[in-house]
Write an enzyme that holds these catalytic residues in place. Structure first.
Site, PDB file in Angstrom:
ATOM      1  N   LYS A 219       0.712  -1.356  -0.130  1.00  0.00           N
ATOM      2  CA  LYS A 219      -0.020  -0.130   0.262  1.00  0.00           C
ATOM      3  C   LYS A 219       0.794   1.236  -0.304  1.00  0.00           C
ATOM      4  CE  LYS A 219      -4.051  -2.238   0.497  1.00  0.00           C
ATOM      5  NZ  LYS A 219      -4.930  -2.331  -0.654  1.00  0.00           N
ATOM      6  N   ARG A 220       2.036   1.081  -0.445  1.00  0.00           N
ATOM      7  CA  ARG A 220       3.165   2.104  -0.377  1.00  0.00           C
ATOM      8  C   ARG A 220       3.255   2.873   0.939  1.00  0.00           C
ATOM      9  NH1 ARG A 220       2.803   6.254  -5.267  1.00  0.00           N
ATOM     10  NH2 ARG A 220       0.537   6.694  -4.431  1.00  0.00           N
TER      11      ARG A 220
ATOM     12  N   LEU B 107      -1.957   9.530   3.674  1.00  0.00           N
ATOM     13  CA  LEU B 107      -3.159   8.977   4.058  1.00  0.00           C
ATOM     14  C   LEU B 107      -3.955   7.760   3.205  1.00  0.00           C
ATOM     15  CD1 LEU B 107      -5.907   9.226   5.976  1.00  0.00           C
ATOM     16  CD2 LEU B 107      -6.668  10.782   4.306  1.00  0.00           C
TER      17      LEU B 107
ATOM     18  N   GLU C 144       4.263  14.973   5.945  1.00  0.00           N
ATOM     19  CA  GLU C 144       3.967  15.195   7.328  1.00  0.00           C
ATOM     20  C   GLU C 144       4.696  14.482   8.330  1.00  0.00           C
ATOM     21  OE1 GLU C 144      -0.222  17.387   7.458  1.00  0.00           O
ATOM     22  OE2 GLU C 144      -0.423  15.540   6.743  1.00  0.00           O
TER      23      GLU C 144
ATOM     24  N   GLY D  67       0.446  12.848   3.841  1.00  0.00           N
ATOM     25  CA  GLY D  67       0.660  12.605   5.210  1.00  0.00           C
ATOM     26  C   GLY D  67       2.166  11.931   5.369  1.00  0.00           C
TER      27      GLY D  67
ATOM     28  N   LEU E 218      -6.494   6.513   1.688  1.00  0.00           N
ATOM     29  CA  LEU E 218      -7.641   6.982   1.100  1.00  0.00           C
ATOM     30  C   LEU E 218      -8.880   6.221   1.332  1.00  0.00           C
ATOM     31  CD1 LEU E 218      -6.415   8.822  -2.004  1.00  0.00           C
ATOM     32  CD2 LEU E 218      -6.693   9.622   0.194  1.00  0.00           C
TER      33      LEU E 218
ATOM     34  N   GLU F   2      -3.375  16.938  -1.377  1.00  0.00           N
ATOM     35  CA  GLU F   2      -4.626  16.859  -0.612  1.00  0.00           C
ATOM     36  C   GLU F   2      -5.404  17.936  -1.416  1.00  0.00           C
ATOM     37  OE1 GLU F   2      -1.650  15.833   2.543  1.00  0.00           O
ATOM     38  OE2 GLU F   2      -1.682  17.054   0.850  1.00  0.00           O
TER      39      GLU F   2
END
Length: 262
Positions: free
Chosen positions: A24-25, A63, A115, A112, A65, A135
């Site tokens: 999922k990377r 994130l 971040e 994310g 998704l 985003e």
């Protein structure tokens, strides 16, 4: 047996913490955040410095998704009471905890993932890195502390451009915008990060704590208050180790700086 979403290894005084959703990377979901919290707290107790990296071909694509969509459509029930964002809590444990973190970055470092990387104190990228904030193109907004950490590093205009256009910065652009401090050939980010961590781990615990906790707080203060906080910390009673290190330097026994480069 369930595959852990976070890998953990203690190598001497260095904790190696790996994001482990390569299929999922290394996208961030709530279970991954929970395991990351446990790993970070463990590192706080038993390590003097930590290295954060991603398993597989990417550091972190941000994130998850699918989880975000499930939350937006009510498939994941919202908590009855407002709480602090779990990403904010865990990323702050990295950014303002008792030990420094070095991030080894490769592949996608977006949303994310960026971040999370910015919560580390030193960032190393290999030449495959692409950093971005997509985003705006997903109809959402940053939620992992990016408005604070990323904006303070790159500035408002750069962050606005990244979010409005969704463009990706390569390793050279990321270094120019101070997102990363070191750029190395493909596949060498983790080795470089470990070498830097080894050097950081030779500092006293007290000095490392002050560097990672005092500097960001001084940035939030006025000129006079910043100088006052600096004085409070520089005037603290020094441990015996500090005296020994100072005496070693005065006596000419300390290594020359150019002989001690990471």
């Amino acid at each position: 047996m369930t595959t852990p979403l976070i890998t953990y290894q203690l190598d001497g005084n260095i904790a190696l913490i790996g994001l482990n959703r390569p299929d999922k990377r290394n996208a961030i979901n709530d279970p991954l955040v929970d395991e990351l919290r446990a790993a970070v707290l463990r590192a706080h107790e038993e390590a003097d410095v930590a290295v954060l990296y991603g398993q597989g071909s990417n550091f972190c694509a941000g994130l998850d998704l699918a989880e975000a969509l499930a939350r937006a459509t009510g498939q994941i029930k919202a908590p009855r009471k407002r709480r602090r964002h779990n990403w904010h809590e865990v990323f702050d444990l990295i950014a303002r905890g008792p030990i420094p973190f070095v991030a080894a970055l490769h592949g996608a470092v977006v949303g994310g993932g960026l971040e999370l990387a910015m919560a580390a104190h030193v960032r190393v990228a290999d030449e495959t890195v692409v950093c971005g904030l997509p985003e705006g193109q997903r109809g959402i907004f940053v939620g992992g502390g990016g408005t604070v950490r990323i904006q303070r590093v790159v500035g408002t205009t750069v962050m606005m451009d990244m979010m409005l256009t969704g463009r990706l910065l390569d390793a050279a652009e990321s270094e120019r915008e101070h997102i990363v401090r070191y750029v190395v050939p493909a596949g060498q980010a983790l080795d470089k990060a470990r070498a830097i961590a080894e050097r950081i781990g030779k500092n006293s615990l007290e000095t490392n704590w002050m560097i990672i906790n005092v500097l960001p707080r001084v940035q939030d203060l006025s000129h006079d208050d910043g100088l006052f906080l600096e004085q409070l910390n520089s005037a603290r009673a020094r441990p015996p180790e500090a005296e020994a290190r100072l005496r070693e330097f005065v006596d000419g026994k300390a290594k020359k700086l150019q002989e001690n480069q990471a």
